[in-house]
Design an enzyme around this catalytic site. Sequence first.
Site, mmCIF file in Angstrom:
data_model
loop_
_atom_site.group_PDB
_atom_site.id
_atom_site.type_symbol
_atom_site.label_atom_id
_atom_site.label_comp_id
_atom_site.label_asym_id
_atom_site.label_seq_id
_atom_site.Cartn_x
_atom_site.Cartn_y
_atom_site.Cartn_z
ATOM 1 N N HIS A 1 -19.536 17.978 41.250
ATOM 2 C CA HIS A 1 -19.702 16.929 42.324
ATOM 3 C C HIS A 1 -19.474 17.547 43.568
ATOM 4 O O HIS A 1 -19.395 16.573 44.746
ATOM 5 C CB HIS A 1 -18.735 15.768 42.042
ATOM 6 C CG HIS A 1 -19.413 14.839 40.741
ATOM 7 N ND1 HIS A 1 -18.871 13.806 40.226
ATOM 8 C CD2 HIS A 1 -20.752 15.043 40.037
ATOM 9 C CE1 HIS A 1 -19.900 13.135 39.471
ATOM 10 N NE2 HIS A 1 -20.794 13.867 39.365
ATOM 11 N N SER B 1 -24.755 27.030 36.157
ATOM 12 C CA SER B 1 -26.157 26.465 36.467
ATOM 13 C C SER B 1 -26.978 27.406 37.371
ATOM 14 O O SER B 1 -27.988 27.600 37.280
ATOM 15 C CB SER B 1 -25.882 24.921 37.035
ATOM 16 O OG SER B 1 -27.035 24.702 37.953
ATOM 17 N N GLY C 1 -14.940 22.576 32.837
ATOM 18 C CA GLY C 1 -14.668 21.312 33.377
ATOM 19 C C GLY C 1 -14.974 21.579 34.950
ATOM 20 O O GLY C 1 -14.973 22.589 35.443
ATOM 21 N N ASP D 1 -24.426 9.898 38.540
ATOM 22 C CA ASP D 1 -23.398 9.337 39.651
ATOM 23 C C ASP D 1 -23.895 9.413 40.971
ATOM 24 O O ASP D 1 -23.247 9.560 42.193
ATOM 25 C CB ASP D 1 -22.216 10.547 39.768
ATOM 26 C CG ASP D 1 -21.853 10.770 38.156
ATOM 27 O OD1 ASP D 1 -21.230 9.659 37.830
ATOM 28 O OD2 ASP D 1 -21.775 11.926 37.797
#
Length: 201
Positions: A133, A113, A64, A159
Site C-alpha cells: 500500500h 511483483s 507481508g 482498497d
Amino acid sequence: MTLNTVKGFLDNIEAIELAKIASKCSALGPCLEIGTYCGKSALIIGEACKKTNNLLFTIDHHTGSEEHQLGQEYHDSELYDENVSSFNTLPEFLKNLKKSNLNNYILPLIGTSKELAKEWKLPLGMVFIDGGHSMEAALADYEYWYPHIVKNGYLLIHDVFPNPEDGGRPPYEIFCVAKKSKKFKNISLVKSLAVLKKIEI
Ligand code: SAH
Ligand code: MG
C-alpha cells in the site's frame, strides 16, 4: 471448505464482484493476482477459474506488507514464523490451497511483483492488484502489470477509498492514474473494489 475460516481482508460483496469478473475472463486469458496473503481472494478467483476452465497466477513474497509487520496495525501473531524471524503467510496459504482442491486452477508465484513482471510474457484476461500500500509499491504494481492485460480484459484494484477518511491513498491514486490514461473504462466500485475494463492497448 468455508471461506470464512480463511484469514484475509475481502468483504463478501467484494468477493461476489471478484468472482463475477473472473468468470468473464476465460476466453481472454488467465487471471493474475498481486497479494495472495492466506489465499482468501485467490480461492474466490480460483473457484471462478475452475468453472470456466481458466487459471489464476497469484503473486506474493509472503513476508507481508508494511502494515503486517511486528508492532504494526494489521500484524497477526499467528502468522509470525519464529523459525525465520519473519511474518510468513506461505504455510497458512498452502494449507488453505490444499483444503480447497483448487490446486489445478491456482498457481502460486513466490516472489516480488516487480521482479516477476519483468519476466512475464503471457497476456492476461484480468489483473487484480491487492499488494503493498505504499505509493511506490502500488504504482509499480500498476505500471508493470497493466501492459499485460489484453484488450477488453480487466484491471481490479482493492482498497480504493475515494474519501481519505476511509483509508490510505495509493490504491486510489493508481485507480486515478488508470482512469486518466484513457486506456481503461470505469466499470464499478463495490465497497473498496474498483473494476476497470481495458479499452485501448
Ligand atoms: N488478497 C488478500 C490480501 C492481500 S494482503 C486477501 O484476499 O486476503 C497484501 C499482500 O501483498 C501481503 O500478503 C504482502 O506480503 C503482499 N505484498 C506486498 N507487497 C508485495 C510485493 N511488492 N510483491 C509481492 N507481494 C507483495
Ligand atoms: Mg486489500
